[in-house]
Design a protein around this motif. Structure first.
Motif, PDB file in Angstrom:
ATOM      1  N   ALA A  42      -1.677   3.289  -5.344  1.00  6.74           N
ATOM      2  CA  ALA A  42      -1.042   2.445  -4.318  1.00  6.74           C
ATOM      3  C   ALA A  42      -2.112   2.214  -3.327  1.00  6.74           C
ATOM      4  O   ALA A  42      -1.941   1.608  -2.270  1.00  6.74           O
ATOM      5  CB  ALA A  42       0.307   2.984  -3.895  1.00  6.74           C
ATOM      6  N   GLU A 107       0.907  11.547  -1.771  1.00  5.65           N
ATOM      7  CA  GLU A 107       1.658  12.360  -2.850  1.00  5.65           C
ATOM      8  C   GLU A 107       1.638  13.690  -2.720  1.00  5.65           C
ATOM      9  O   GLU A 107       0.610  14.379  -2.886  1.00  5.65           O
ATOM     10  CB  GLU A 107       1.169  11.870  -4.192  1.00  5.65           C
ATOM     11  N   HIS A 163      15.878   5.928  -3.239  1.00  6.06           N
ATOM     12  CA  HIS A 163      14.778   4.948  -3.949  1.00  6.06           C
ATOM     13  C   HIS A 163      15.580   3.718  -3.666  1.00  6.06           C
ATOM     14  O   HIS A 163      16.612   3.686  -4.532  1.00  6.06           O
ATOM     15  CB  HIS A 163      14.478   5.614  -5.175  1.00  6.06           C
ATOM     16  N   SER A 189      11.636   5.423  -0.129  1.00  6.55           N
ATOM     17  CA  SER A 189      11.157   6.120  -1.608  1.00  6.55           C
ATOM     18  C   SER A 189      10.750   7.487  -1.257  1.00  6.55           C
ATOM     19  O   SER A 189       9.639   7.833  -0.935  1.00  6.55           O
ATOM     20  CB  SER A 189      10.306   5.369  -2.170  1.00  6.55           C
ATOM     21  N   TYR A 235       6.312  -2.249   2.312  1.00  4.46           N
ATOM     22  CA  TYR A 235       6.480  -2.351   0.971  1.00  4.46           C
ATOM     23  C   TYR A 235       6.734  -3.937   0.625  1.00  4.46           C
ATOM     24  O   TYR A 235       7.602  -4.549   1.479  1.00  4.46           O
ATOM     25  CB  TYR A 235       7.476  -1.856   0.421  1.00  4.46           C
ATOM     26  N   SER A 239       6.930  -3.513  -4.844  1.00  2.00           N
ATOM     27  CA  SER A 239       6.429  -2.093  -4.603  1.00  2.00           C
ATOM     28  C   SER A 239       7.451  -1.032  -5.308  1.00  2.00           C
ATOM     29  O   SER A 239       6.946   0.010  -6.068  1.00  2.00           O
ATOM     30  CB  SER A 239       5.981  -1.772  -3.151  1.00  2.00           C
ATOM     31  N   GLU A 243       6.834   1.679  -8.558  1.00  2.00           N
ATOM     32  CA  GLU A 243       7.058   2.992  -8.553  1.00  2.00           C
ATOM     33  C   GLU A 243       8.002   3.554  -9.477  1.00  2.00           C
ATOM     34  O   GLU A 243       7.667   4.555 -10.303  1.00  2.00           O
ATOM     35  CB  GLU A 243       7.569   3.445  -7.096  1.00  2.00           C
ATOM     36  N   ARG A 246       6.434   3.506 -12.949  1.00  2.00           N
ATOM     37  CA  ARG A 246       5.525   4.602 -13.053  1.00  2.00           C
ATOM     38  C   ARG A 246       6.165   5.711 -13.345  1.00  2.00           C
ATOM     39  O   ARG A 246       5.791   6.740 -14.093  1.00  2.00           O
ATOM     40  CB  ARG A 246       4.822   4.776 -11.468  1.00  2.00           C
ATOM     41  N   ASP A 247       7.297   6.066 -12.826  1.00  2.00           N
ATOM     42  CA  ASP A 247       8.177   7.114 -13.029  1.00  2.00           C
ATOM     43  C   ASP A 247       8.880   7.089 -14.601  1.00  2.00           C
ATOM     44  O   ASP A 247       8.893   8.290 -15.230  1.00  2.00           O
ATOM     45  CB  ASP A 247       9.282   7.406 -12.022  1.00  2.00           C
TER      46      ASP A 247
END
Length: 331
Positions: A42, A107, A163, A189, A235, A239, A243, A246-247
């Protein structure tokens, strides 16, 4: 990296732009620093989001926008190269006058905030910003870290990740939220939250909150006006999608144990139905290659991406641009 922003152009250079050179059309010039600690994937997107926001909000003002990152944030070799080649060193921060700072989260890599490898760098930055800026924005994890350092307010773990896009209402009249849309639709988030009762007891003023996501924006006045975002108004529309995907990838690669929940009020109904079917399939065929079978994703039409940020950052720049001889109090 320093970006010289005005309404008509964006000029990039690899080092700090020297002072001088005249002001744009006789209007004030603001110097703003971004301390970008976001995860590697990011990193560049965060630069673009804040540059776009500031350019849209600047009006006739010209902005000298300097990028930094805490040197103790762990980076991949590629991301480290980008920071070392394009960002200014954090030590330069103290050699220049900054009207405002924006400090992002990072993170987490440690179980407690004060055990993070960047904790000392971050707390030194917090103490410096209190008396050396007109205002500083602390975003998400950076907001949690700041109140922990300043007032020992502990964040609380949520039962599930917060989220999605949440409707936030102004709860007090403040210049920062003047002419903002109602409700403000703000991306959140995070895995933790700050309790409003803890903040109020310590003297923070809550400006906006969500019935579902809790405290959104709150402030505290030092020599600098500290503005805290629990969410991510900066965001862009995609965005949260990035995420979420990605998760899912981390779940399929067995880098996380639980499948991510759908972002709240984000995907349209048809997409949510397809993603729920995909989740059931992923539970039985858990393999990274399954990401190739993810369905096409469509967002809801009413997410209003960027509308809250446009108003907030326009008002923030107006505050920064106020006569420097006036008291550093909310007007």
């Amino acid at each position: 990296m320093t970006i010289l922003i005005d309404r008509d152009q964006v000029i990039s250079s690899p080092a700090l732009v020297p002072a001088g050179g005249g002001l744009a059309h006789g209007h004030a010039e603001l110097t703003i620093g971004l301390i970008n600690n976001m995860p590697d994937l990011a990193l560049k997107a965060t630069e673009r989001q804040f540059m776009k926001l500031l350019q849209a909000a600047a009006g006739p003002r010209r902005i000298r926008f300097h990028c930094f990152s805490l040197p103790s944030v762990k980076r991949s070799p590629e991301a480290r190269w980008h920071v070392e080649s394009e960002y200014s060193e954090l030590t330069e921060l103290r050699h220049h006058k900054f009207d405002g700072l924006i400090v992002t989260g990072a993170e987490p890599v440690a179980p407690e905030l004060d055990q993070e490898p960047y904790w000392r760098d971050l707390t030194e930055l917090i103490d410096w910003a209190k008396v050396n800026t007109r205002s500083t924005i602390w975003s998400c994890l950076a907001a949690h870290a700041a109140v922990l350092h300043l007032d020992r307010i502990e964040r609380r773990r949520l039962p599930a990740k917060c989220h999605g896009i949440f409707d936030c209402e102004a709860v007090t009249d403040d210049p920062l939220t003047r002419a903002a849309p109602a409700p403000l639709k703000v991306s959140h988030s995070r895995l933790n939250e700050l309790a409003e009762s803890d903040l109020a007891q310590a003297g923070y003023q809550v400006l906006t909150r969500s019935a579902k996501a809790g405290v959104d924006i709150f402030v505290r006045q030092y020599v600098s006006r500290f503005v805290f975002f629990q969410g991510h108004p900066e965001y862009d529309a995609l965005s949260l999608q990035r995420e979420y995907l990605r998760d899912i990838g981390r779940y399929l690669a067995r880098e996380r144990e639980t499948y991510p929940h759908l972002p709240v009020s984000y995907f349209d109904a048809a997409t949510e139905e397809k993603l729920n079917r995909f989740e059931k399939k992923a539970a039985h065929q858990r393999h990274p290659a399954l990401t190739n079978e993810l369905p096409a994703l469509n967002l809801r039409a009413d997410i209003a991406a960027g509308s809250a940020a446009a108003a907030l950052f326009r008002n923030w720049l107006q505050y920064l641009g106020a006569d420097a001889r006036a008291p550093l109090l909310a007007r």
